[in-house]
Scaffold this motif. Structure first.
Motif, PDB file in Angstrom:
ATOM      1  N   GLU A 107      71.547  30.372 -57.683  1.00 59.73           N
ATOM      2  CA  GLU A 107      71.032  31.183 -58.791  1.00 59.73           C
ATOM      3  C   GLU A 107      69.517  31.368 -58.650  1.00 59.73           C
ATOM      4  OE1 GLU A 107      72.610  32.563 -61.560  1.00 59.73           O
ATOM      5  OE2 GLU A 107      74.563  32.032 -60.761  1.00 59.73           O
ATOM      6  N   LEU A 108      68.806  30.284 -58.345  1.00 58.23           N
ATOM      7  CA  LEU A 108      67.350  30.357 -58.170  1.00 58.23           C
ATOM      8  C   LEU A 108      67.003  31.205 -56.955  1.00 58.23           C
ATOM      9  CD1 LEU A 108      66.435  26.648 -58.956  1.00 58.23           C
ATOM     10  CD2 LEU A 108      65.891  28.647 -60.368  1.00 58.23           C
ATOM     11  N   TYR A 109      67.760  31.041 -55.879  1.00 59.99           N
ATOM     12  CA  TYR A 109      67.528  31.803 -54.653  1.00 59.99           C
ATOM     13  C   TYR A 109      67.729  33.297 -54.884  1.00 59.99           C
ATOM     14  CZ  TYR A 109      67.686  33.160 -49.748  1.00 59.99           C
ATOM     15  OH  TYR A 109      67.431  33.749 -48.539  1.00 59.99           O
ATOM     16  N   ASN A 110      68.654  33.650 -55.768  1.00 61.79           N
ATOM     17  CA  ASN A 110      68.919  35.049 -56.082  1.00 61.79           C
ATOM     18  C   ASN A 110      67.873  35.659 -57.004  1.00 61.79           C
ATOM     19  OD1 ASN A 110      71.206  35.156 -54.480  1.00 61.79           O
ATOM     20  ND2 ASN A 110      72.558  34.528 -56.142  1.00 61.79           N
ATOM     21  N   GLY A 111      66.855  34.899 -57.355  1.00 64.03           N
ATOM     22  CA  GLY A 111      65.736  35.452 -58.123  1.00 64.03           C
ATOM     23  C   GLY A 111      65.805  35.250 -59.613  1.00 64.03           C
ATOM     24  N   LYS A 112      66.665  34.363 -60.084  1.00 62.38           N
ATOM     25  CA  LYS A 112      66.747  34.106 -61.515  1.00 62.38           C
ATOM     26  C   LYS A 112      65.779  32.988 -61.903  1.00 62.38           C
ATOM     27  CE  LYS A 112      71.518  35.536 -62.082  1.00 62.38           C
ATOM     28  NZ  LYS A 112      72.859  35.126 -62.500  1.00 62.38           N
ATOM     29  N   SER A 113      65.206  33.127 -63.083  1.00 68.80           N
ATOM     30  CA  SER A 113      64.362  32.058 -63.604  1.00 68.80           C
ATOM     31  C   SER A 113      65.239  31.041 -64.312  1.00 68.80           C
ATOM     32  CB  SER A 113      63.331  32.624 -64.583  1.00 68.80           C
ATOM     33  OG  SER A 113      63.977  33.082 -65.764  1.00 68.80           O
ATOM     34  N   LEU A 114      64.678  29.873 -64.584  1.00 66.68           N
ATOM     35  CA  LEU A 114      65.434  28.871 -65.326  1.00 66.68           C
ATOM     36  C   LEU A 114      65.777  29.386 -66.723  1.00 66.68           C
ATOM     37  CD1 LEU A 114      63.645  25.564 -64.297  1.00 66.68           C
ATOM     38  CD2 LEU A 114      65.873  26.388 -63.563  1.00 66.68           C
ATOM     39  N   ARG A 115      64.890  30.177 -67.310  1.00 65.76           N
ATOM     40  CA  ARG A 115      65.170  30.766 -68.622  1.00 65.76           C
ATOM     41  C   ARG A 115      66.396  31.677 -68.533  1.00 65.76           C
ATOM     42  NH1 ARG A 115      63.161  31.788 -73.452  1.00 65.76           N
ATOM     43  NH2 ARG A 115      61.082  30.989 -73.100  1.00 65.76           N
TER      44      ARG A 115
END
Length: 135
Positions: A66-74
């Protein structure tokens, strides 16, 4: 703050949060632990599970993707009905523990420790709200 610094700090925070369990384990143990023990003496595993449960993520690999795909923790917490305040609190606590360990070991001085702790919550909050797209 320039974007390069934000990316570097954000990457550092995420790396320290997720890879901290591997860095914290010593390769030399003064007291051998029994392999058959039903009690886990290393409680650092709980902190990762705690973060995953706050994010409502099934595994570290899923969160990494998820992080690698460009999503923020928010974005991740909002999509999965997680608790962003808890995520930030967990990361701040983990990083404070690491700073305390560094101070105790003598790798940083008390002034550095105080300065870094003063900025910690703002940096973690900013990092959690920022999406990093690797291109």
């Amino acid at each position: 703050m320039n974007m390069k610094r934000v990316i570097i700090i954000g990457t550092m925070i995420v790396t320290m949060s997720f890879a901290g369990t591997a860095w914290g384990q010593s390769s030399i143990s003064p007291i051998p632990t029994a392999k058959w023990s039903i009690v886990d003496l290393d409680t650092r595993e709980e902190s990762c599970d705690e973060l995953l449960s706050a994010l409502n993520q099934p595994s570290e690999e899923h969160l990494y993707q998820e992080l690698y795909n460009g999503k923020s923790l928010r974005m991740i917490t909002e999509e999965n009905n997680g608790d962003l305040d808890e995520v930030i609190a967990i990361q701040v606590r983990q990083l404070r523990e690491q700073l305390d360990e560094r101070l105790a070991s003598g790798s940083i001085r008390s002034k550095q420790h105080a300065a870094q702790q003063a900025e910690l919550e703002a940096l973690v909050t900013q990092s959690a709200n920022t999406a990093y797209k690797l291109t």
